[in-house]
Write a protein that holds these residues in place. Structure first.
Motif, short mmCIF file in Angstrom:
data_model
loop_
_atom_site.label_atom_id
_atom_site.label_comp_id
_atom_site.label_asym_id
_atom_site.label_seq_id
_atom_site.Cartn_x
_atom_site.Cartn_y
_atom_site.Cartn_z
N ASP A 39 -10.71 -0.05 -4.31
CA ASP A 39 -11.47 0.41 -3.14
C ASP A 39 -11.33 1.92 -3.02
O ASP A 39 -10.21 2.45 -3.06
CB ASP A 39 -10.94 -0.26 -1.86
N LYS A 63 0.83 -1.22 0.00
CA LYS A 63 0.00 0.00 0.00
C LYS A 63 0.85 1.26 0.00
O LYS A 63 0.43 2.29 -0.55
CB LYS A 63 -0.94 0.01 1.21
N GLU A 110 -6.96 1.62 -2.27
CA GLU A 110 -6.07 0.54 -2.69
C GLU A 110 -6.65 -0.18 -3.90
O GLU A 110 -7.83 -0.02 -4.22
CB GLU A 110 -5.90 -0.47 -1.54
N ILE A 144 -6.14 -3.21 10.69
CA ILE A 144 -6.49 -1.80 10.52
C ILE A 144 -7.24 -1.29 11.75
O ILE A 144 -8.18 -1.92 12.22
CB ILE A 144 -7.37 -1.59 9.27
N GLU A 180 -2.76 7.10 8.13
CA GLU A 180 -3.46 7.69 7.00
C GLU A 180 -4.56 8.62 7.50
O GLU A 180 -5.18 8.34 8.53
CB GLU A 180 -4.06 6.54 6.17
N ARG A 181 -4.83 9.67 6.74
CA ARG A 181 -5.93 10.56 7.09
C ARG A 181 -7.25 9.79 7.01
O ARG A 181 -7.47 9.06 6.04
CB ARG A 181 -5.97 11.76 6.14
N LYS A 185 -2.62 1.33 9.53
CA LYS A 185 -2.76 0.04 8.84
C LYS A 185 -1.41 -0.52 8.41
O LYS A 185 -0.49 0.22 8.13
CB LYS A 185 -3.71 0.15 7.65
N GLN A 219 -1.39 -6.75 3.47
CA GLN A 219 -2.52 -7.50 4.07
C GLN A 219 -3.79 -7.05 3.40
O GLN A 219 -3.80 -6.09 2.65
CB GLN A 219 -2.68 -7.27 5.57
N GLY A 220 -4.83 -7.76 3.67
CA GLY A 220 -6.11 -7.37 3.08
C GLY A 220 -7.20 -7.65 4.08
O GLY A 220 -6.92 -8.00 5.23
N SER A 221 -8.44 -7.49 3.63
CA SER A 221 -9.59 -7.83 4.45
C SER A 221 -9.61 -7.11 5.78
O SER A 221 -10.04 -7.67 6.79
CB SER A 221 -9.64 -9.34 4.70
N ALA A 222 -9.12 -5.87 5.80
CA ALA A 222 -9.15 -5.03 6.99
C ALA A 222 -8.36 -5.61 8.17
O ALA A 222 -8.49 -5.16 9.30
CB ALA A 222 -10.59 -4.72 7.41
N ILE A 262 -11.00 9.30 6.25
CA ILE A 262 -12.01 9.89 5.39
C ILE A 262 -13.37 9.51 5.96
O ILE A 262 -13.70 8.32 6.06
CB ILE A 262 -11.91 9.36 3.94
N ASP A 314 -18.08 4.00 1.66
CA ASP A 314 -17.12 2.98 1.28
C ASP A 314 -17.54 2.39 -0.08
O ASP A 314 -18.57 1.73 -0.17
CB ASP A 314 -17.26 1.88 2.33
N TYR A 344 -16.81 -2.10 10.96
CA TYR A 344 -16.24 -2.61 9.72
C TYR A 344 -14.95 -3.36 10.00
O TYR A 344 -13.86 -2.86 9.84
CB TYR A 344 -16.00 -1.46 8.74
N1 ADP Z 1 -8.33 6.43 5.31
C1 ADP Z 1 -9.45 5.78 5.62
N2 ADP Z 1 -10.53 6.48 6.06
C2 ADP Z 1 -11.67 5.85 6.40
N3 ADP Z 1 -11.84 4.51 6.35
C3 ADP Z 1 -10.80 3.76 5.94
C4 ADP Z 1 -9.56 4.36 5.56
N4 ADP Z 1 -8.72 3.38 5.20
C5 ADP Z 1 -9.40 2.23 5.34
N5 ADP Z 1 -10.65 2.44 5.78
C6 ADP Z 1 -11.69 1.41 6.01
O1 ADP Z 1 -11.07 0.13 6.13
C7 ADP Z 1 -11.40 -0.70 5.00
C8 ADP Z 1 -10.20 -1.49 4.54
O2 ADP Z 1 -9.17 -0.62 4.12
P1 ADP Z 1 -8.26 -0.90 2.86
O3 ADP Z 1 -7.25 0.18 2.78
O4 ADP Z 1 -9.12 -1.12 1.66
O5 ADP Z 1 -7.48 -2.23 3.27
P2 ADP Z 1 -7.77 -3.80 3.05
O6 ADP Z 1 -6.60 -4.26 2.26
O7 ADP Z 1 -7.79 -4.39 4.40
O8 ADP Z 1 -9.06 -3.94 2.30
C9 ADP Z 1 -11.91 0.27 3.95
O9 ADP Z 1 -12.78 -0.35 3.05
C10 ADP Z 1 -12.59 1.34 4.81
O10 ADP Z 1 -13.86 0.89 5.24
#
Ligand code: ADP
Ligand code: MG
Length: 315
Positions: free
Chosen positions: A259, A96, A273, A154, A180-181, A144, A148-151, A183, A187, A212
């Motif tokens: 995403d 990432k 990502e 995080i 990360e900032r 984060k 890795q994936g699937s949250a 947001i 989603d 989530y």
């Molecule tokens: N900067 C962010 N602001 C708000 N929510 C976030 C942010 N980054 C991640 N998330 C939440 O976490 C979820 C997973 O983050 P993501 O970066 O897509 O990693 P993963 O590889 O685990 O899917 C996102 O779909 C969102 O719901």
């Protein structure tokens, strides 16, 4: 008849998701009249691929090894065409930090971030810089792991006191983490097949903003998916064009899922990502988007195999 080896399972943290994706893919391929060999990926992978001698491999692996370019590298060496992105696209999507630097450089909006390795904290006193980072990103800060994936790993840190714990959690998944900032908004995900964006999906977490998490995502009923997402035409077009721009930037092939978040206060879209091997389970976003775009699951899987066999160059 095409002989297809379905690569699934593996040792990553997403093994169970992959087994579910793989089983569905096998069923679809069998219905499509293919000769299917399922391979639960382990240390005998290369030997098993040589024994099975498939015409093509369907990579239904998620997480480390399956999605980071490792298995793709082995398939290149063994000389078996495979579904999805090539080695370098996988590498770019998996990390990432690298992906966000590339997007920032290419003018694709992605939330502001600072990334650190474990050694920055252990040997360079990076903890001293945390207040400055927190000031720039404002709370809550998203912490984060780079990969890795699937949250997994995080966490949203709502104040300075929560940051160290969130960092420890993220470092348990990877030696590199990003802050990360956050947001505040919706989603969204845009999946692409052969570079064509499918209808936008919105993931709506049920039961509170922090719900989530990993469990919610794979437990039917805990995340509601809306497809096509209820967005105006302009937002839809913008989300799809950002997804296409990311696809091109990373050099994806076959399929991918991008995403994004849509910030409530500004209406701005940000790319979080790109998922090089999106999930293919019954709750996964890409199959739902394909369905909404008129591409049923069996057709989708058949198309991915065709694209692999057509041998578009791997980047
Ligand atoms: N900067 C962010 N602001 C708000 N929510 C976030 C942010 N980054 C991640 N998330 C939440 O976490 C979820 C997973 O983050 P993501 O970066 O897509 O990693 P993963 O590889 O685990 O899917 C996102 O779909 C969102 O719901
Ligand atoms: Mg994601």
């Amino acid at each position: 008849m095409t002989r297809v080896a379905v690569l699934k399972g593996g040792r990553s943290l997403e093994r169970n998701v992959s087994l579910r994706s793989g089983a569905r893919v096998e069923d679809a391929l069998e219905r499509g009249g293919h000769d299917v060999v399922g391979i639960d990926v382990g240390s005998d992978l290369v030997a098993r691929l040589r024994d099975a001698a498939p015409d093509v491999a369907f990579v239904a692996l998620h997480g480390r090894d399956g999605e980071d370019g490792t298995v793709q590298e082995l398939l290149e060496l063994v000389g078996i065409p495979y579904t999805g992105s090539g080695v370098s696209a996988c590498v770019r999507c998996w990390d990432k930090v690298l992906a966000k630097h590339l997007m920032r450089g290419a003018g694709i909006p992605t939330p502001d971030f600072y990334a650190f390795s474990e050694t920055a904290f252990k040997e360079l006193g990076a903890a001293e810089a945390l207040p400055a980072i927190e000031e720039r990103l404002a709370f809550p800060v998203v912490v984060k792991p780079a990969a890795q994936g699937s949250a997994l790993g995080i966490k949203f840190a709502s104040d300075a006191g929560a940051v160290p714990g969130a960092l420890v959690a993220a470092f348990s998944y990877d030696r590199k983490v990003l802050l990360e900032r956050h947001i505040s908004g919706r989603d969204l995900a845009v999946s692409l097949v052969d570079g064509e964006p499918l209808p936008v999906v919105e993931a709506v977490p049920e039961g509170g903003a922090d719900a989530y998490d990993f469990e919610a995502r794979y437990t039917i009923g805990r995340t509601r998916f809306v497809c096509p997402a209820q967005l105006g035409d302009e937002d839809t077009a913008r989300a799809q064009s950002l997804a296409r721009a990311a696809w091109e930037l990373f050099g994806c092939r076959g399929f991918a899922r991008v995403d994004l978040m849509r910030e409530d206060a500004t209406g701005e879209l940000f790319v979080l990502e790109v998922e090089a091997v999106p999930g293919l389970t019954e709750t996964s976003l890409l199959p739902q988007a394909a369905e909404a775009g008129g591409l049923g699951f069996d057709e989708l899987i058949g198309r991915l195999v065709e694209l692999a066999l057509a041998g578009a160059p791997a980047y």
